[in-house]
Design a protein around this motif. Structure first.
Motif, PDB file in Angstrom:
ATOM      1  N   ILE A 252      -8.097 -32.717  -6.591  1.00  0.00           N
ATOM      2  CA  ILE A 252      -7.694 -33.113  -5.241  1.00  0.00           C
ATOM      3  C   ILE A 252      -6.179 -33.293  -5.175  1.00  0.00           C
ATOM      4  N   ALA A 253      -5.585 -33.811  -6.244  1.00  0.00           N
ATOM      5  CA  ALA A 253      -4.126 -33.978  -6.258  1.00  0.00           C
ATOM      6  C   ALA A 253      -3.414 -32.648  -6.009  1.00  0.00           C
ATOM      7  N   ASP A 254      -4.007 -31.544  -6.474  1.00  0.00           N
ATOM      8  CA  ASP A 254      -3.379 -30.227  -6.332  1.00  0.00           C
ATOM      9  C   ASP A 254      -3.367 -29.726  -4.896  1.00  0.00           C
ATOM     10  N   VAL A 255      -4.208 -30.295  -4.024  1.00  0.00           N
ATOM     11  CA  VAL A 255      -4.279 -29.793  -2.644  1.00  0.00           C
ATOM     12  C   VAL A 255      -3.841 -30.836  -1.625  1.00  0.00           C
ATOM     13  N   MET A 256      -3.401 -31.986  -2.063  1.00  0.00           N
ATOM     14  CA  MET A 256      -3.028 -33.034  -1.110  1.00  0.00           C
ATOM     15  C   MET A 256      -1.827 -32.628  -0.264  1.00  0.00           C
ATOM     16  N   ASN A 257      -0.885 -31.911  -0.839  1.00  0.00           N
ATOM     17  CA  ASN A 257       0.263 -31.440  -0.075  1.00  0.00           C
ATOM     18  C   ASN A 257      -0.013 -29.995   0.348  1.00  0.00           C
ATOM     19  N   GLY A 258      -0.396 -29.814   1.610  1.00  0.00           N
ATOM     20  CA  GLY A 258      -0.756 -28.490   2.079  1.00  0.00           C
ATOM     21  C   GLY A 258       0.393 -27.515   2.139  1.00  0.00           C
ATOM     22  N   GLU A 259       1.621 -27.998   2.055  1.00  0.00           N
ATOM     23  CA  GLU A 259       2.773 -27.112   2.129  1.00  0.00           C
ATOM     24  C   GLU A 259       3.395 -26.831   0.771  1.00  0.00           C
ATOM     25  N   GLU A 260       2.756 -27.283  -0.291  1.00  0.00           N
ATOM     26  CA  GLU A 260       3.268 -27.060  -1.640  1.00  0.00           C
ATOM     27  C   GLU A 260       2.116 -26.653  -2.552  1.00  0.00           C
TER      28      GLU A 260
ATOM     29  N   ASN B   5     -18.149 -43.204  -9.158  1.00  0.00           N
ATOM     30  CA  ASN B   5     -18.584 -42.602  -7.905  1.00  0.00           C
ATOM     31  C   ASN B   5     -17.522 -42.669  -6.806  1.00  0.00           C
ATOM     32  N   VAL B   6     -16.345 -43.196  -7.107  1.00  0.00           N
ATOM     33  CA  VAL B   6     -15.282 -43.276  -6.114  1.00  0.00           C
ATOM     34  C   VAL B   6     -14.378 -42.047  -6.246  1.00  0.00           C
ATOM     35  N   THR B   7     -14.153 -41.347  -5.144  1.00  0.00           N
ATOM     36  CA  THR B   7     -13.329 -40.144  -5.155  1.00  0.00           C
ATOM     37  C   THR B   7     -11.877 -40.501  -5.428  1.00  0.00           C
ATOM     38  N   THR B   8     -11.277 -39.792  -6.387  1.00  0.00           N
ATOM     39  CA  THR B   8      -9.883 -40.039  -6.767  1.00  0.00           C
ATOM     40  C   THR B   8      -9.092 -38.731  -6.722  1.00  0.00           C
ATOM     41  N   LEU B   9      -7.799 -38.837  -6.950  1.00  0.00           N
ATOM     42  CA  LEU B   9      -6.950 -37.651  -6.995  1.00  0.00           C
ATOM     43  C   LEU B   9      -7.291 -36.741  -8.171  1.00  0.00           C
ATOM     44  N   SER B  10      -8.015 -37.252  -9.153  1.00  0.00           N
ATOM     45  CA  SER B  10      -8.398 -36.455 -10.322  1.00  0.00           C
ATOM     46  C   SER B  10      -9.682 -35.668 -10.109  1.00  0.00           C
ATOM     47  N   HIS B  11     -10.300 -35.818  -8.968  1.00  0.00           N
ATOM     48  CA  HIS B  11     -11.577 -35.177  -8.664  1.00  0.00           C
ATOM     49  C   HIS B  11     -11.472 -33.653  -8.760  1.00  0.00           C
ATOM     50  N   THR B  12     -12.430 -33.024  -9.449  1.00  0.00           N
ATOM     51  CA  THR B  12     -12.438 -31.577  -9.646  1.00  0.00           C
ATOM     52  C   THR B  12     -12.991 -30.865  -8.414  1.00  0.00           C
ATOM     53  N   LEU B  13     -12.289 -29.805  -7.996  1.00  0.00           N
ATOM     54  CA  LEU B  13     -12.743 -28.923  -6.916  1.00  0.00           C
ATOM     55  C   LEU B  13     -13.116 -27.580  -7.534  1.00  0.00           C
ATOM     56  N   TRP B  14     -14.262 -27.042  -7.139  1.00  0.00           N
ATOM     57  CA  TRP B  14     -14.905 -25.910  -7.833  1.00  0.00           C
ATOM     58  C   TRP B  14     -15.256 -24.815  -6.849  1.00  0.00           C
ATOM     59  N   SER B  15     -15.065 -23.559  -7.244  1.00  0.00           N
ATOM     60  CA  SER B  15     -15.440 -22.428  -6.389  1.00  0.00           C
ATOM     61  C   SER B  15     -16.276 -21.407  -7.138  1.00  0.00           C
TER      62      SER B  15
END
Length: 386
Positions: free
Chosen positions: A369-377, A350-360
């Motif tokens: 989450i790791a894919d969006v942590m750097n807003g300029e890349e 239940n702890v949010t990590t960089l591996s957390h899936t984001l869905w649309s």
């Protein structure tokens, strides 16, 4: 409780497994960054082009196989409503909305030929006089205040737009509603923003940003925007969350080497949505003592009357097409917990990590989450012009 489990479960094989129509994929090489600019800094032509692109999404037929959707705009609203419980008051709040703003941007550019800056609402500029904001006045703008018992916006390019999804993911026809309110918007003051940016940890910064700055934007516009599930129906939503994403990037940039990997929190809301509505003392979550943090009187200090009666908000203006805001006089009702979502977060708990899936909902590919942590890349690939 609103029961969305069956509907969401039917969508999960499509979206999480990426079956059905293949979603769009962003150029992760990030060869050309998009520009993020304040709405006030856009030229008249850029403003009109952006509005025309949103109108384009509202007219394009759906592509993602979402039952009940009649347009790409409907699909975006659905993607937010279906998982509202898991993208608010959770560790994924800021990452998800960065992802969601980027999904919206991608549709504007790939399907509606928009090639201008992605605007955000520089909200502290309008504190104390929201009705005079250039977002709602002048030409071009997003149209002004709502009118009548439903608070439907009556002017501007979105006055005759019909929304469809309800909180339970069934459909009906209703308008975009607004009831601009300076008192509710006061939490957007720069002093509150600066207080958030001074925090040292992601958890503290996230909770602060989801408090006054976040809720002031929704509360100041009211109508459709105050509905946690359905707020993306109002195009102002994307400028508001573009602004919040900029604030998060500003916080990250103050110690970038550390903060590109700093994420935490839980995957389920940090408070329980009570069946009778929000707590009445205005303290703590969901809105951090909104507005201004004083938490006095009825919820949020007591809003002016409208067509709603009784709690919440002592007669809060309605107009989202499904009764008064938050599901009626008894208070806001969130969808029930849904194990189908929780099993696909990929955090191993239940702890949010960089591996957390984001869905649309299959509109674009799932990312982490790791894919969006750097807003300029990478996936986001934006120049925030800090």
């Amino acid at each position: 409780m609103i029961l969305t489990t069956a509907l969401v479960l039917s969508a999960l094989p499509l979206a999480f497994a990426q079956a059905g129509q293949a979603p769009y994929k962003r150029d992760i090489a990030c060869t050309t960054k998009s520009i993020r600019k304040s709405w006030t800094d856009l030229t008249k032509g850029e403003k009109q082009n952006y509005i025309d692109a949103d109108l384009c999404l509202m007219s394009l037929p759906p592509k993602s196989g979402i039952k009940g959707a009649t347009s790409r705009w409907d699909e975006l609203q659905y993607a937010h409503a279906a998982q509202a419980r898991y993208v608010h008051n959770v560790g994924a709040f800021l990452p998800f909305h960065r992802y969601f703003v980027t999904v919206h941007e991608h549709l504007l550019r790939t399907e509606c030929d928009y090639n201008g800056p992605l605007p955000y609402w520089d909200e502290p500029l309008d504190v104390g006089n929201i009705t005079r904001s250039s977002l709602f006045t002048g030409e071009p703008s997003f149209g002004g205040n709502g009118v009548g018992s439903d608070n439907c916006i009556a002017d501007g390019p979105f006055a005759n737009i019909t929304l469809h999804f309800k909180e339970d993911l069934n459909t009906t026809d209703y308008c975009i509603a607004r009831s601009l309110n300076d008192f509710a918007f006061s939490g957007a003051a720069r002093t509150n923003v600066d207080a958030c940016l001074k925090h040292d940890t992601f958890v503290d910064a996230w909770r602060c940003l989801e408090g006054n700055p976040h809720n002031a934007g929704h509360g100041g516009v009211l109508g459709t925007m105050i509905n946690i599930l359905l707020s993306p129906g109002d195009p102002v939503f994307y400028l508001h969350h573009g602004y919040l994403d900029r604030l998060w990037w500003e916080w990250q940039s103050r110690n970038l080497s550390m903060r590109l990997t700093d994420v935490a929190g839980s995957n389920t809301p940090e408070f329980t949505f009570p069946p009778g509505g929000f707590p009445g003392n205005g303290t703590g979550p969901p809105f951090g003592g909104f507005p201004g943090g004083n938490g006095t009187g009825p919820p949020f200090g007591g809003f002016p009357g409208g067509n709603g009666t009784g709690p919440p908000f002592g007669g809060f203006p309605g107009g989202n097409g499904t009764g008064p805001p938050f599901g009626g006089g008894g208070g806001f009702v969130m969808p029930a917990p849904d194990k189908a979502f929780e099993d696909h977060f990929n955090d191993g708990g239940n702890v949010t990590t960089l591996s957390h899936t984001l869905w649309s909902a299959g509109i674009m590919e799932n990312v982490t989450i790791a894919d969006v942590m750097n807003g300029e890349e990478g996936f986001v690939c934006a120049d925030y012009l800090l």
